[in-house]
Scaffold this motif. Structure first.
Motif, PDB file in Angstrom:
ATOM      1  N   ILE A 234      36.701  48.132  39.678  1.00  0.00           N
ATOM      2  CA  ILE A 234      35.037  48.372  39.307  1.00  0.00           C
ATOM      3  C   ILE A 234      34.808  49.333  39.977  1.00  0.00           C
ATOM      4  CG2 ILE A 234      32.951  47.833  38.681  1.00  0.00           C
ATOM      5  CD1 ILE A 234      33.655  45.088  38.674  1.00  0.00           C
ATOM      6  N   ILE A 235      35.138  49.626  41.498  1.00  0.00           N
ATOM      7  CA  ILE A 235      34.897  51.322  42.064  1.00  0.00           C
ATOM      8  C   ILE A 235      36.254  51.919  41.515  1.00  0.00           C
ATOM      9  CG2 ILE A 235      34.771  52.058  43.994  1.00  0.00           C
ATOM     10  CD1 ILE A 235      33.642  49.183  44.938  1.00  0.00           C
ATOM     11  N   ARG A 236      36.884  51.229  41.317  1.00  0.00           N
ATOM     12  CA  ARG A 236      38.304  52.768  41.685  1.00  0.00           C
ATOM     13  C   ARG A 236      37.458  53.143  39.686  1.00  0.00           C
ATOM     14  NH1 ARG A 236      42.129  49.113  42.187  1.00  0.00           N
ATOM     15  NH2 ARG A 236      42.096  48.057  40.418  1.00  0.00           N
ATOM     16  N   ASP A 237      37.640  52.606  38.858  1.00  0.00           N
ATOM     17  CA  ASP A 237      37.381  52.689  37.556  1.00  0.00           C
ATOM     18  C   ASP A 237      35.762  53.581  37.589  1.00  0.00           C
ATOM     19  OD1 ASP A 237      39.224  51.460  36.510  1.00  0.00           O
ATOM     20  OD2 ASP A 237      38.288  49.836  35.112  1.00  0.00           O
ATOM     21  N   PHE A 238      35.072  52.890  38.372  1.00  0.00           N
ATOM     22  CA  PHE A 238      33.329  54.234  38.448  1.00  0.00           C
ATOM     23  C   PHE A 238      34.384  55.630  39.422  1.00  0.00           C
ATOM     24  CE2 PHE A 238      30.221  50.393  40.066  1.00  0.00           C
ATOM     25  CZ  PHE A 238      30.475  50.683  38.430  1.00  0.00           C
ATOM     26  N   HIS A 239      35.090  55.639  39.565  1.00  0.00           N
ATOM     27  CA  HIS A 239      35.550  57.008  40.652  1.00  0.00           C
ATOM     28  C   HIS A 239      36.354  57.855  39.972  1.00  0.00           C
ATOM     29  CE1 HIS A 239      35.189  55.111  45.352  1.00  0.00           C
ATOM     30  NE2 HIS A 239      34.000  55.835  44.685  1.00  0.00           N
TER      31      HIS A 239
ATOM     32  N   SER B  15      35.767  38.176  43.078  1.00  0.00           N
ATOM     33  CA  SER B  15      35.306  38.305  41.831  1.00  0.00           C
ATOM     34  C   SER B  15      34.099  39.206  41.112  1.00  0.00           C
ATOM     35  CB  SER B  15      34.427  37.002  41.341  1.00  0.00           C
ATOM     36  OG  SER B  15      33.811  36.494  40.110  1.00  0.00           O
ATOM     37  N   TYR B  16      32.969  39.335  41.930  1.00  0.00           N
ATOM     38  CA  TYR B  16      32.368  40.869  41.554  1.00  0.00           C
ATOM     39  C   TYR B  16      32.579  41.751  41.701  1.00  0.00           C
ATOM     40  CZ  TYR B  16      27.222  42.383  42.735  1.00  0.00           C
ATOM     41  OH  TYR B  16      26.162  43.474  42.385  1.00  0.00           O
ATOM     42  N   LEU B  17      33.691  42.478  42.498  1.00  0.00           N
ATOM     43  CA  LEU B  17      34.210  42.950  42.800  1.00  0.00           C
ATOM     44  C   LEU B  17      35.586  43.207  40.819  1.00  0.00           C
ATOM     45  CD1 LEU B  17      34.289  43.655  46.723  1.00  0.00           C
ATOM     46  CD2 LEU B  17      32.972  45.137  44.400  1.00  0.00           C
ATOM     47  N   GLY B  18      34.751  42.538  40.875  1.00  0.00           N
ATOM     48  CA  GLY B  18      36.361  42.949  39.349  1.00  0.00           C
ATOM     49  C   GLY B  18      37.691  42.407  39.427  1.00  0.00           C
ATOM     50  N   ASN B  19      37.600  41.546  41.114  1.00  0.00           N
ATOM     51  CA  ASN B  19      39.563  41.631  41.556  1.00  0.00           C
ATOM     52  C   ASN B  19      39.955  40.886  41.264  1.00  0.00           C
ATOM     53  OD1 ASN B  19      42.131  41.758  42.898  1.00  0.00           O
ATOM     54  ND2 ASN B  19      41.265  43.155  44.205  1.00  0.00           N
TER      55      ASN B  19
ATOM     56  N   ASN C  17      30.441  61.287  41.814  1.00  0.00           N
ATOM     57  CA  ASN C  17      29.579  60.998  42.465  1.00  0.00           C
ATOM     58  C   ASN C  17      29.312  59.292  43.256  1.00  0.00           C
ATOM     59  OD1 ASN C  17      30.087  63.773  42.714  1.00  0.00           O
ATOM     60  ND2 ASN C  17      28.262  63.789  40.560  1.00  0.00           N
ATOM     61  N   GLN C  18      30.036  58.683  42.651  1.00  0.00           N
ATOM     62  CA  GLN C  18      29.605  57.326  43.130  1.00  0.00           C
ATOM     63  C   GLN C  18      30.077  57.013  44.547  1.00  0.00           C
ATOM     64  OE1 GLN C  18      28.444  54.981  41.053  1.00  0.00           O
ATOM     65  NE2 GLN C  18      27.982  53.228  42.588  1.00  0.00           N
ATOM     66  N   LYS C  19      28.925  56.677  45.438  1.00  0.00           N
ATOM     67  CA  LYS C  19      29.072  56.733  46.728  1.00  0.00           C
ATOM     68  C   LYS C  19      29.362  55.215  47.182  1.00  0.00           C
ATOM     69  CE  LYS C  19      29.509  61.430  47.785  1.00  0.00           C
ATOM     70  NZ  LYS C  19      30.730  62.125  47.876  1.00  0.00           N
ATOM     71  N   SER C  20      28.635  54.566  47.036  1.00  0.00           N
ATOM     72  CA  SER C  20      28.426  53.282  46.715  1.00  0.00           C
ATOM     73  C   SER C  20      28.086  52.455  46.447  1.00  0.00           C
ATOM     74  CB  SER C  20      26.571  53.074  47.919  1.00  0.00           C
ATOM     75  OG  SER C  20      25.858  54.040  46.561  1.00  0.00           O
TER      76      SER C  20
END
Length: 190
Positions: free
Chosen positions: A61-66, A115-119, A71-74
């Motif tokens: 999920i974070i990887r996709d945000f990036h 699970s929360y982080l989509g991994n 600018n996704q920093k948190s």
């Protein structure tokens, strides 16, 4: 010279193709501490600083945000205080890629976080193994623990047990279960 080149090309065409890739072990040698701590996990109002690379490894999920927003920093994670004895630093320690033994509380916590982080790949690797068999005294606790990270269909063993031993189960403890679980117990064929 041309004749020699043709000889080598023809010789190589007789060889079987083989698969080649970089070793996954090389990631253990990456000095993550050398990267700037430019990403923040905010877990239950506590801040944990990591590099963007580490965050990307932990979470698709974070990887996709990036990819969509540099600018996704948190990211905020609220565990609703379901894991009071667990610390997110333990989760971040998985970035050493060294195997470690963790107790049931951390297994559930890690499974919840993945699970929360989509991994889901890492989440599915964690298969909760209990040291003891289901008993009248521990079945309600097992249901509560597993419900934190599993869908209801993963509670079949516990639901069947409660249905089979319904009159032996402490009714005050039983009343603390969610309505959907109580319904599954009542309508269980046992």
């Amino acid at each position: 010279m041309l004749l020699l080149a043709c000889f080598f090309i023809n010789t190589f065409s007789l060889a079987k193709d083989t698969e080649i890739s970089l070793s996954k072990n090389v990631i253990q040698k990456i000095p993550f501490d050398a990267y700037p701590k430019d990403f923040t996990f905010i877990v239950d109002d506590c801040k944990y600083y990591t590099s963007r690379v580490e965050a990307d490894i932990l979470s698709p999920i974070i990887r996709d945000f990036h990819f969509s927003n540099l600018n996704q920093k948190s990211i905020n994670i609220d565990t609703h205080n379901l894991f009071p004895d667990c610390n997110f630093s333990d989760f971040l320690s998985l970035l050493t890629f060294e195997p470690r033994t963790v107790d049931i509380k951390l297994q559930l916590y890690f499974k919840y976080l993945f699970s929360y982080l989509g991994n889901y790949e890492e989440c599915d690797k964690i298969q909760i193994q209990y040291n003891e068999s289901i008993t009248v005294k521990n079945v309600i606790q097992r249901i509560k623990q597993k419900k934190l990270v599993y869908q209801l269909n993963y509670l079949t063993e516990e639901i069947d047990f409660v249905a089979n031993h319904f009159y032996e189960i402490n009714k005050d403890e039983l009343k603390k279960l969610d309505d959907d679980i109580i319904e599954m117990i009542i309508f269980n064929f046992h």
